[in-house]
Scaffold this active site. Structure first.
Site, short mmCIF file in Angstrom:
data_model
loop_
_atom_site.label_atom_id
_atom_site.label_comp_id
_atom_site.label_asym_id
_atom_site.label_seq_id
_atom_site.Cartn_x
_atom_site.Cartn_y
_atom_site.Cartn_z
N GLY A 71 59.03 13.76 54.77
CA GLY A 71 58.55 13.56 56.34
C GLY A 71 58.55 12.03 56.97
N ASP A 72 58.35 12.04 58.26
CA ASP A 72 58.14 11.12 58.94
C ASP A 72 59.76 10.19 58.96
OD1 ASP A 72 55.28 11.14 59.00
OD2 ASP A 72 55.04 9.88 57.38
N LYS B 155 61.79 12.58 63.15
CA LYS B 155 62.12 13.68 63.86
C LYS B 155 61.80 13.59 65.50
CE LYS B 155 59.60 15.87 60.94
NZ LYS B 155 59.24 14.71 59.81
N GLY B 156 60.60 13.16 65.71
CA GLY B 156 60.02 13.12 67.08
C GLY B 156 61.09 12.38 68.04
N LYS B 157 61.56 11.38 67.56
CA LYS B 157 62.33 10.23 68.50
C LYS B 157 63.52 11.17 68.62
CE LYS B 157 65.50 6.76 68.22
NZ LYS B 157 66.04 5.57 68.13
N ASN C 219 48.98 18.05 60.77
CA ASN C 219 49.20 17.43 59.70
C ASN C 219 50.55 16.53 60.16
OD1 ASN C 219 50.90 19.70 59.69
ND2 ASN C 219 51.04 19.71 57.72
N ALA C 220 51.32 16.95 61.31
CA ALA C 220 52.45 16.35 61.77
C ALA C 220 52.00 15.19 62.67
CB ALA C 220 53.42 17.05 62.22
N GLY C 221 52.80 13.85 62.61
CA GLY C 221 52.50 12.89 63.64
C GLY C 221 54.13 12.52 63.89
N HIS C 222 54.45 12.62 65.31
CA HIS C 222 55.91 12.54 65.74
C HIS C 222 55.80 11.57 66.64
CE1 HIS C 222 57.12 16.94 64.13
NE2 HIS C 222 56.79 16.06 63.11
N THR C 223 56.42 10.23 66.35
CA THR C 223 56.36 9.37 67.34
C THR C 223 57.68 9.25 68.25
OG1 THR C 223 55.33 8.36 65.65
CG2 THR C 223 55.88 6.74 67.38
N THR D 265 46.42 15.78 54.51
CA THR D 265 46.01 15.06 55.62
C THR D 265 44.63 15.38 56.08
OG1 THR D 265 46.91 16.59 56.97
CG2 THR D 265 48.43 14.87 56.51
N ARG E 194 46.02 37.48 54.70
CA ARG E 194 45.80 38.42 55.80
C ARG E 194 44.43 38.56 56.34
NH1 ARG E 194 48.59 42.80 52.22
NH2 ARG E 194 47.29 41.85 50.77
N GLN F 6 57.14 17.75 59.08
CA GLN F 6 57.08 17.57 57.62
C GLN F 6 58.72 17.27 57.29
OE1 GLN F 6 54.78 20.30 58.25
NE2 GLN F 6 53.75 18.61 58.89
P1 GDP Z 1 58.62 12.12 62.28
O1 GDP Z 1 57.16 12.59 61.87
O2 GDP Z 1 59.64 12.47 61.74
O3 GDP Z 1 58.61 12.23 63.82
O4 GDP Z 1 58.30 10.46 62.16
P2 GDP Z 1 57.25 9.46 62.58
O5 GDP Z 1 56.97 9.37 63.91
O6 GDP Z 1 55.71 9.97 61.76
O7 GDP Z 1 57.62 8.17 61.88
C1 GDP Z 1 59.00 7.67 62.08
C2 GDP Z 1 58.60 6.21 62.57
O8 GDP Z 1 59.55 5.14 62.72
C3 GDP Z 1 57.84 6.05 64.03
O9 GDP Z 1 56.87 5.10 63.84
C4 GDP Z 1 59.15 5.76 64.79
O10 GDP Z 1 58.69 5.16 65.84
C5 GDP Z 1 59.64 4.74 63.92
N1 GDP Z 1 61.36 4.82 64.07
C6 GDP Z 1 62.11 6.08 64.40
N2 GDP Z 1 63.51 5.70 64.00
C7 GDP Z 1 63.53 4.35 63.94
C8 GDP Z 1 64.60 3.30 63.81
O11 GDP Z 1 65.65 3.77 63.60
N3 GDP Z 1 63.99 2.06 63.54
C9 GDP Z 1 62.97 1.64 63.32
N4 GDP Z 1 62.66 0.42 63.11
N5 GDP Z 1 62.00 2.69 63.34
C10 GDP Z 1 62.15 3.78 63.86
P1 IMO Z 2 55.60 14.79 60.02
O1 IMO Z 2 55.82 16.04 60.47
C1 IMO Z 2 54.73 12.93 56.02
C2 IMO Z 2 52.19 15.28 53.23
C3 IMO Z 2 50.62 14.78 52.92
C4 IMO Z 2 50.33 15.29 51.75
C5 IMO Z 2 51.15 16.74 51.74
C6 IMO Z 2 50.20 17.95 51.95
O2 IMO Z 2 55.14 13.75 60.50
O3 IMO Z 2 56.74 14.46 59.35
P2 IMO Z 2 48.96 18.67 54.18
O4 IMO Z 2 48.12 18.24 55.06
O5 IMO Z 2 50.04 19.44 54.72
O6 IMO Z 2 47.99 19.79 53.42
O7 IMO Z 2 49.50 17.52 53.28
O8 IMO Z 2 52.03 16.72 52.68
N1 IMO Z 2 52.55 15.29 54.61
C7 IMO Z 2 53.28 14.78 55.52
N2 IMO Z 2 53.78 13.56 54.95
N3 IMO Z 2 54.75 13.40 57.32
C8 IMO Z 2 54.27 14.73 57.69
O9 IMO Z 2 54.43 15.29 58.70
C9 IMO Z 2 53.31 15.22 56.45
N4 IMO Z 2 52.37 16.47 56.62
C10 IMO Z 2 51.90 16.54 55.65
O10 IMO Z 2 50.62 13.28 53.08
O11 IMO Z 2 50.89 14.61 50.85
MG MG Z 3 55.45 11.78 61.08
#
Ligand code: GDP
Ligand code: IMO
Ligand code: MG
Length: 423
Positions: A12-13, A16-18, A38-42, A129, A143, A224
């Protein structure tokens, strides 16, 4: 007339959002297919940072329609806060955001059950989360769940009450100390449901099928990462949905033969939030430097992300599970100036060297075998063309492409929309 998928290949993280935001101009529809808040897309552009939770990352573009698919779980309370966040940007979400009637709702008691379950596990907790994801998907597969379409029916509150009462009994069974005021939580929940009802609900599988017939293009957005997949991830330290390519078919009602490209996103290193095995994790200054430079704190919970080297064994596995056709490498800029880089190319497992992901990757079973690279010194964040890349970065990319046998088509060099280089 095809659907492309965009998936995270690690824990995860990955960013993807970017990338969804960057690619949205090429698509008519962006469709989220699993996961929930649970997702956080920046997303970052014009000097502003947005964090999306349930809403697809195409929402800031004028033309695209954003679909929340049947595979998603929605917490009305979090969702309404997300909508309020969009108000200041004049986003016409009543026109641009549509929701599957088959998506399940996260109830207040699902959140409480998540907390009770985690508290009862002690040290063995998943590190959830605490957004109620696991309990909501349990009610879906058991169900018993309540779906978006249910709230259009007159008697839905009876169904709600019966389920919430059952949950209260289950919370008691856990016998852990969690404090809550369900009355307050329910008040907030029912108010949020009324706001949710002002949005468009659709039979999204039919909507997407018609869209495809009309020649529209669809990008399915994953949440994720593949190593958090309920089947193929590092179980039980996973989330409760299929985050991998097949999840897009079940989470949107799209037939497999409609899928064209599968975009796989990975960081140039690895991070993980929550518990579970992570063979290349670093506990030294190098890991701390990755966390500091990469601002590796969870977008949802603010928890520090664990950091480590790129794990090619795991990455190869997720490329194969997903049928990735194009790779996108994120955050290479974070590594600039590191003394050297390491990539895990094999594991030592029970006395043998292996190159596949085994059933059990706990530290007592697996130790990484590394290949070392010289690191680039230049600041990548101002670069806009592949011709500007330093030699060491080109060598790193070439090595990964050779090992994975998939082209790296995008290199991201910063969080902003403009810091995205197509190769
Ligand atoms: P997601 O959950 O896959 O959408 O990713 P997140 O948003 O949770 O985490 C990615 C983090 O990396 C965010 O803070 C983005 O702003 C940052 N980010 C994305 N691409 C880049 C990159 O190429 N370089 C840097 N330095 N930061 C990035
Ligand atoms: P994005 O979409 C990173 C992790 C949690 C925990 C496990 C289970 O932003 O990439 P849950 O709340 O789903 O029961 O948690 O999965 N987790 C993530 N880690 N990015 C995420 O989403 C996540 N969503 C859940 O930290 O370990
Ligand atoms: Mg995220």
């Amino acid at each position: 007339m095809a659907v492309d998928l965009l998936l995270g290949l690690q824990w995860g993280d990955e960013g993807k959002g970017k990338i969804v935001d960057v690619l949205t101009k090429n698509y008519d529809i962006i469709a989220r297919f699993q996961g929930g808040p649970n997702a956080g897309h920046t997303l970052e552009f014009d000097g502003i940072k947005h964090v999306l939770r349930t809403i697809p990352s195409g929402i800031f573009h004028d033309k695209s329609i954003n679909v929340i698919g049947n595979g998603v779980v929605i917490d009305p309370v979090v969702f309404v806060k997300e909508l309020e966040g969009l108000d200041q940007f004049n986003i016409d979400y009543k026109a641009k955001l549509i929701i599957s009637r088959k998506a399940h709702l996260i109830l207040p008691t699902h959140r409480l059950l998540d907390a009770a379950s985690e508290a009862s596990k002690g040290k063995a907790k998943i590190g959830s989360t605490l957004k109620g994801i696991g309990p909501t998907y349990m009610d879906k597969t058991g169900r018993n769940g309540i779906r978006v379409g249910d709230i259009e029916l007159e008697n839905w509150k009876e169904k709600y009450r019966a389920l919430a009462n059952k949950h209260e009994g289950m919370i008691e069974y856990y016998n852990v100390d969690i404090q809550y005021d369900l009355k307050d939580m329910e008040k907030e929940f029912f108010e949020a449901v009324e706001t949710l009802k002002t949005l468009q609900f659709i039979d999204s599988e039919e909507y997407l099928r018609q869209a495809l017939k009309q020649g529209k293009t669809i990008l399915a957005e994953g949440a994720q990462g593949s190593l958090l997949d309920i089947d193929f991830g590092t179980y039980p330290y996973v989330t409760s949905s299929n985050t991998t390519a097949a999840g897009a078919c079940t989470g949107l009602g799209i037939a497999p033969n409609k899928v064209k490209d599968v975009f796989g996103i990975f960081k140039a290193y690895t991070t993980r939030v929550g518990s579970g095995p992570f063979p290349t994790e670093l506990f030294d200054d190098v890991g701390a430097e990755m966390a500091k430079v990469g601002h590796e704190f969870g977008a949802v919970t603010g928890r520090p992300r664990r950091c480590g080297w790129l794990d090619l064994v795991a990455l190869k596995y997720t490329c194969e599970v997903n049928g990735v056709t194009q790779l996108m490498m994120m955050k290479g800029d974070v590594l600039s100036g590191f003394e050297h880089l390491k990539v895990c190319t094999a594991y030592k497992y029970k006395g043998k060297t292996i190159t596949h992901l085994p059933f059990n990757i706990e530290p007592e079973n697996v130790s990484p075998v590394y290949t070392e690279f010289a690191c680039w010194k230049e600041d990548l964040t101002r670069m806009r063309k592949p011709s500007e890349f330093p030699k060491e970065l080109n060598e790193y990319i070439a090595f990964l492409e050779k090992e994975l046998e998939i082209p790296i088509k995008v290199v991201s060099v910063g969080p902003d929309r403009t810091q995205t280089i197509h190769r």
